[in-house]
Scaffold this active site. Sequence first.
Site: not given
Length: 276
Positions: A204, A244
């Site tokens: 991210k 994840r």
Amino acid sequence: MGILNVTPDSFSDGGRYTDVDTAVEHGIELRLAGADIVDIGGESTRPGAERVDAETEIARVVPVISGLAAAGVPMSIDTTRARVAEAALAAGATVINDVSGGLADRAMAAVARDAGCPWILMHWRGHSRNMNSLAVYHDVVTEVRDELLERVDEALAGGVDRGQIILDPGLGFAKNAEHNWQLTRHLGVLVDLGFPVLFGASRKTYLGRLLADRDGNPRPVGEREAATLATSVLAAAAGAWGVRVHDVGGTADALAVWRASGAPRLAPDEADKSKE
Ligand code: PMM
């Protein structure tokens, strides 16, 4: 949990798996690399992303889910839409991963209840197009916890079994970098609620910013893997149920090291205790 986005525009793997055969092949690779479950998404949730309609989302995910189901791969469906979740479950997915925690489509609770399947409730404040403007908190950890508990209450009121609920702090969703770090540091506050906690930091933006070069250019998406592995080990040590990630093989290795070390769970710190 391995990530398989069947979208043209997701920030990391967008455009790579839009062809059904390539997507199915990659899903099998993720499973063989050690994923307990493969998360299939048909709509990008990157900041600023425009929405696609439900038919487009279904057309993207269902053929891939059918192919992976035939290969025996366990799957979650990453969607905020009840109709898409229903179609995905019918095609062979067994878990609903709802980044809106049931807020975007109130019909999701009935789908989860009727299917009797696990439902991941992620912390969310609004759709991608304007979520950055919603990243305003007085105390991000307490507010995320309390807003997740509201989602839990609504799910339970909708008839969903408590044992099927999984929580996720939603890193990057209406969160800036400091919010993400706070939620990482105090993940134990969510773990202590007693539900399994999923943690999704993989590649991210905040990791790209952390690793920016001397000119301030963020580290490219494909070069954030070592940082992602570090976040996964931290999350596991804080008691997370799952991570994840895009790189399942590397994550499995890193978690094998953490497990073999026998390192105890990180204790919630004093700041966490004061929130109780
Ligand atoms: N992040 C993304 C998409 N789906 N689902 C859960 N439960 N948690 C997350 O953090 C999450 C998610 C965005 O990342 P991607 O574009 O790499 O899929």
